[in-house]
Scaffold this motif. Sequence first.
Motif, PDB file in Angstrom:
ATOM      1  N   ARG A   1       0.815  -1.211   0.000  1.00 55.75           N
ATOM      2  CA  ARG A   1       0.000   0.000   0.000  1.00 55.75           C
ATOM      3  C   ARG A   1       0.851   1.265   0.000  1.00 55.75           C
ATOM      4  O   ARG A   1       0.361   2.355  -0.331  1.00 55.75           O
ATOM      5  CB  ARG A   1      -0.949  -0.017   1.203  1.00 55.75           C
ATOM      6  CG  ARG A   1      -1.979  -1.152   1.115  1.00 55.75           C
ATOM      7  CD  ARG A   1      -2.748  -1.349   2.386  1.00 55.75           C
ATOM      8  NE  ARG A   1      -3.704  -0.280   2.629  1.00 55.75           N
ATOM      9  CZ  ARG A   1      -4.542  -0.276   3.665  1.00 55.75           C
ATOM     10  NH1 ARG A   1      -4.526  -1.278   4.543  1.00 55.75           N
ATOM     11  NH2 ARG A   1      -5.385   0.719   3.818  1.00 55.75           N
ATOM     12  N   LEU A   2       2.114   1.145   0.359  1.00 57.92           N
ATOM     13  CA  LEU A   2       3.017   2.297   0.388  1.00 57.92           C
ATOM     14  C   LEU A   2       3.814   2.453  -0.907  1.00 57.92           C
ATOM     15  O   LEU A   2       4.437   3.500  -1.104  1.00 57.92           O
ATOM     16  CB  LEU A   2       4.002   2.160   1.562  1.00 57.92           C
ATOM     17  CG  LEU A   2       3.385   2.090   2.963  1.00 57.92           C
ATOM     18  CD1 LEU A   2       4.471   1.823   3.994  1.00 57.92           C
ATOM     19  CD2 LEU A   2       2.646   3.380   3.286  1.00 57.92           C
ATOM     20  N   GLN A   3       3.791   1.430  -1.744  1.00 55.67           N
ATOM     21  CA  GLN A   3       4.629   1.425  -2.945  1.00 55.67           C
ATOM     22  C   GLN A   3       3.893   2.010  -4.146  1.00 55.67           C
ATOM     23  O   GLN A   3       2.667   2.108  -4.143  1.00 55.67           O
ATOM     24  CB  GLN A   3       5.096   0.002  -3.232  1.00 55.67           C
ATOM     25  CG  GLN A   3       5.989  -0.590  -2.137  1.00 55.67           C
ATOM     26  CD  GLN A   3       7.156   0.311  -1.781  1.00 55.67           C
ATOM     27  OE1 GLN A   3       7.235   0.827  -0.681  1.00 55.67           O
ATOM     28  NE2 GLN A   3       8.057   0.520  -2.733  1.00 55.67           N
TER      29      GLN A   3
ATOM     30  N   LEU B   1      -2.604  -1.727  -7.001  1.00 58.21           N
ATOM     31  CA  LEU B   1      -3.740  -2.195  -7.784  1.00 58.21           C
ATOM     32  C   LEU B   1      -5.040  -1.975  -7.010  1.00 58.21           C
ATOM     33  O   LEU B   1      -5.060  -1.981  -5.773  1.00 58.21           O
ATOM     34  CB  LEU B   1      -3.573  -3.670  -8.120  1.00 58.21           C
ATOM     35  CG  LEU B   1      -2.333  -4.015  -8.957  1.00 58.21           C
ATOM     36  CD1 LEU B   1      -2.223  -5.524  -9.141  1.00 58.21           C
ATOM     37  CD2 LEU B   1      -2.375  -3.315 -10.307  1.00 58.21           C
ATOM     38  N   LYS B   2      -6.122  -1.832  -7.744  1.00 56.13           N
ATOM     39  CA  LYS B   2      -7.420  -1.534  -7.125  1.00 56.13           C
ATOM     40  C   LYS B   2      -7.852  -2.590  -6.101  1.00 56.13           C
ATOM     41  O   LYS B   2      -8.389  -2.248  -5.047  1.00 56.13           O
ATOM     42  CB  LYS B   2      -8.481  -1.374  -8.216  1.00 56.13           C
ATOM     43  CG  LYS B   2      -9.830  -0.914  -7.684  1.00 56.13           C
ATOM     44  CD  LYS B   2     -10.858  -0.791  -8.799  1.00 56.13           C
ATOM     45  CE  LYS B   2     -10.573   0.382  -9.699  1.00 56.13           C
ATOM     46  NZ  LYS B   2     -11.700   0.611 -10.667  1.00 56.13           N
ATOM     47  N   PRO B   3      -7.635  -3.902  -6.342  1.00 54.71           N
ATOM     48  CA  PRO B   3      -8.105  -4.902  -5.363  1.00 54.71           C
ATOM     49  C   PRO B   3      -7.211  -5.068  -4.137  1.00 54.71           C
ATOM     50  O   PRO B   3      -7.478  -5.938  -3.304  1.00 54.71           O
ATOM     51  CB  PRO B   3      -8.118  -6.215  -6.180  1.00 54.71           C
ATOM     52  CG  PRO B   3      -7.913  -5.825  -7.597  1.00 54.71           C
ATOM     53  CD  PRO B   3      -7.163  -4.542  -7.578  1.00 54.71           C
TER      54      PRO B   3
ATOM     55  N   ALA C   1     -11.481   0.103   2.028  1.00 53.58           N
ATOM     56  CA  ALA C   1     -11.421  -0.465   0.669  1.00 53.58           C
ATOM     57  C   ALA C   1     -12.623  -0.048  -0.166  1.00 53.58           C
ATOM     58  O   ALA C   1     -12.491   0.266  -1.351  1.00 53.58           O
ATOM     59  CB  ALA C   1     -11.333  -1.988   0.744  1.00 53.58           C
ATOM     60  N   VAL C   2     -13.807  -0.034   0.437  1.00 54.75           N
ATOM     61  CA  VAL C   2     -15.004   0.321  -0.335  1.00 54.75           C
ATOM     62  C   VAL C   2     -15.097   1.818  -0.574  1.00 54.75           C
ATOM     63  O   VAL C   2     -15.839   2.267  -1.453  1.00 54.75           O
ATOM     64  CB  VAL C   2     -16.296  -0.201   0.342  1.00 54.75           C
ATOM     65  CG1 VAL C   2     -16.278  -1.721   0.430  1.00 54.75           C
ATOM     66  CG2 VAL C   2     -16.497   0.424   1.725  1.00 54.75           C
ATOM     67  N   VAL C   3     -14.340   2.595   0.174  1.00 54.38           N
ATOM     68  CA  VAL C   3     -14.238   4.033  -0.108  1.00 54.38           C
ATOM     69  C   VAL C   3     -13.292   4.262  -1.281  1.00 54.38           C
ATOM     70  O   VAL C   3     -13.571   5.039  -2.196  1.00 54.38           O
ATOM     71  CB  VAL C   3     -13.747   4.796   1.144  1.00 54.38           C
ATOM     72  CG1 VAL C   3     -13.467   6.272   0.808  1.00 54.38           C
ATOM     73  CG2 VAL C   3     -14.771   4.702   2.261  1.00 54.38           C
ATOM     74  N   ASP C   4     -12.165   3.536  -1.249  1.00 54.41           N
ATOM     75  CA  ASP C   4     -11.151   3.708  -2.301  1.00 54.41           C
ATOM     76  C   ASP C   4     -11.591   3.094  -3.627  1.00 54.41           C
ATOM     77  O   ASP C   4     -11.241   3.612  -4.697  1.00 54.41           O
ATOM     78  CB  ASP C   4      -9.832   3.062  -1.859  1.00 54.41           C
ATOM     79  CG  ASP C   4      -9.223   3.744  -0.641  1.00 54.41           C
ATOM     80  OD1 ASP C   4      -9.608   4.905  -0.363  1.00 54.41           O
ATOM     81  OD2 ASP C   4      -8.385   3.122   0.034  1.00 54.41           O
ATOM     82  N   ALA C   5     -12.316   1.985  -3.575  1.00 51.79           N
ATOM     83  CA  ALA C   5     -12.750   1.295  -4.800  1.00 51.79           C
ATOM     84  C   ALA C   5     -14.196   0.853  -4.631  1.00 51.79           C
ATOM     85  O   ALA C   5     -14.491  -0.336  -4.481  1.00 51.79           O
ATOM     86  CB  ALA C   5     -11.842   0.099  -5.088  1.00 51.79           C
ATOM     87  N   PRO C   6     -15.137   1.802  -4.660  1.00 51.18           N
ATOM     88  CA  PRO C   6     -16.538   1.477  -4.370  1.00 51.18           C
ATOM     89  C   PRO C   6     -17.202   0.593  -5.412  1.00 51.18           C
ATOM     90  O   PRO C   6     -18.282   0.053  -5.159  1.00 51.18           O
ATOM     91  CB  PRO C   6     -17.214   2.852  -4.318  1.00 51.18           C
ATOM     92  CG  PRO C   6     -16.335   3.741  -5.128  1.00 51.18           C
ATOM     93  CD  PRO C   6     -14.944   3.231  -4.921  1.00 51.18           C
TER      94      PRO C   6
ATOM     95  N   ASP D   1     -16.054  -7.544  -4.811  1.00 53.40           N
ATOM     96  CA  ASP D   1     -15.281  -8.331  -3.841  1.00 53.40           C
ATOM     97  C   ASP D   1     -15.092  -7.561  -2.541  1.00 53.40           C
ATOM     98  O   ASP D   1     -15.191  -8.139  -1.447  1.00 53.40           O
ATOM     99  CB  ASP D   1     -13.912  -8.691  -4.415  1.00 53.40           C
ATOM    100  CG  ASP D   1     -13.986  -9.667  -5.565  1.00 53.40           C
ATOM    101  OD1 ASP D   1     -14.679  -9.363  -6.543  1.00 53.40           O
ATOM    102  OD2 ASP D   1     -13.344 -10.727  -5.478  1.00 53.40           O
ATOM    103  N   ALA D   2     -14.788  -6.272  -2.675  1.00 55.04           N
ATOM    104  CA  ALA D   2     -14.546  -5.469  -1.476  1.00 55.04           C
ATOM    105  C   ALA D   2     -15.797  -5.412  -0.609  1.00 55.04           C
ATOM    106  O   ALA D   2     -15.734  -5.561   0.624  1.00 55.04           O
ATOM    107  CB  ALA D   2     -14.095  -4.070  -1.866  1.00 55.04           C
ATOM    108  N   TRP D   3     -16.952  -5.205  -1.228  1.00 58.64           N
ATOM    109  CA  TRP D   3     -18.203  -5.147  -0.475  1.00 58.64           C
ATOM    110  C   TRP D   3     -18.549  -6.500   0.145  1.00 58.64           C
ATOM    111  O   TRP D   3     -19.004  -6.583   1.289  1.00 58.64           O
ATOM    112  CB  TRP D   3     -19.341  -4.678  -1.382  1.00 58.64           C
ATOM    113  CG  TRP D   3     -19.297  -3.217  -1.669  1.00 58.64           C
ATOM    114  CD1 TRP D   3     -18.891  -2.603  -2.813  1.00 58.64           C
ATOM    115  CD2 TRP D   3     -19.680  -2.155  -0.775  1.00 58.64           C
ATOM    116  NE1 TRP D   3     -18.986  -1.238  -2.707  1.00 58.64           N
ATOM    117  CE2 TRP D   3     -19.476  -0.930  -1.461  1.00 58.64           C
ATOM    118  CE3 TRP D   3     -20.176  -2.120   0.524  1.00 58.64           C
ATOM    119  CZ2 TRP D   3     -19.755   0.306  -0.890  1.00 58.64           C
ATOM    120  CZ3 TRP D   3     -20.456  -0.880   1.104  1.00 58.64           C
ATOM    121  CH2 TRP D   3     -20.249   0.307   0.401  1.00 58.64           C
ATOM    122  N   SER D   4     -18.315  -7.564  -0.610  1.00 57.70           N
ATOM    123  CA  SER D   4     -18.590  -8.906  -0.083  1.00 57.70           C
ATOM    124  C   SER D   4     -17.711  -9.212   1.127  1.00 57.70           C
ATOM    125  O   SER D   4     -18.188  -9.685   2.172  1.00 57.70           O
ATOM    126  CB  SER D   4     -18.366  -9.946  -1.181  1.00 57.70           C
ATOM    127  OG  SER D   4     -18.508 -11.256  -0.674  1.00 57.70           O
TER     128      SER D   4
END
Length: 245
Positions: free
Chosen positions: A155-157, A161-163, A188-193, A197-200
């Motif tokens: 996450r720092l690099q 990727l979105k997932p 995660a759901v804020v960054d990639a709503p 998969d994120a919501w699940s």
Amino acid sequence: MRRCLTTPIHPRTARARKRLALVALTLLLAASPACADSVEVAPGVQVTKKTYSGPVNQQPFFGFAARTPEQRAADERFVKDMVAATGSRQKAFDEASLRGWRAISKGNASEAALRFNQAYLLAPEESAVYHGFAIVTMMRFNDIDYADELFKRARLQPHPLKPLASDHGRALLIGKRPQDARAVLEQAVVDAPDLADAWSNLGFARLQTGDAAGACIAADEAATRKPSSTVSSDLALLRRTAQCK
């Protein structure tokens, strides 16, 4: 007879007590686990040095093994050939990491490790390297704690990727850390709503932290985002377990 704290201590007794204290401290330090080594794997990037049984090229960062001159020469030839075949170092990295993701999708963690080690040779600073190694660590070695560290590093690099956050949260769920998973997945759901998969995954994290109503809301959100067949199956389980209406 037991002495009071205010009773003067004979000098010889004081020296003896100091010696005993030093011995006790030495034994305590000897009994304490050694701190894990931290290794620089890219300029300014350090990770814990963790090794596992098995071929080094099937472990993250080649198992941190020292490379022989022959191996270094082979690495250089690989990089040169990949760049020549694809047209640029970035395209070569994209191809190597794509092969890693394909291996993960097939459940082949050994192949994925090989491919992400190749990607590491091409661009050791890229987020996908640490993301891929995190999943390999989880799949092949069942080391959730180290996977967690690598996800955090990813996450720092550059170019995450979105997932990434969704995968990180799912790993924490697998590691039976639902509270930590929920914190990651709420973000995660804020960054990639738009990621089903994120919501699940968030739905399961909410359910496991006692929020059945929130789990049902997450399931509804996931259902509107074109979930895959696997996610749809997860959602059916989530709704059934949370007793969603």
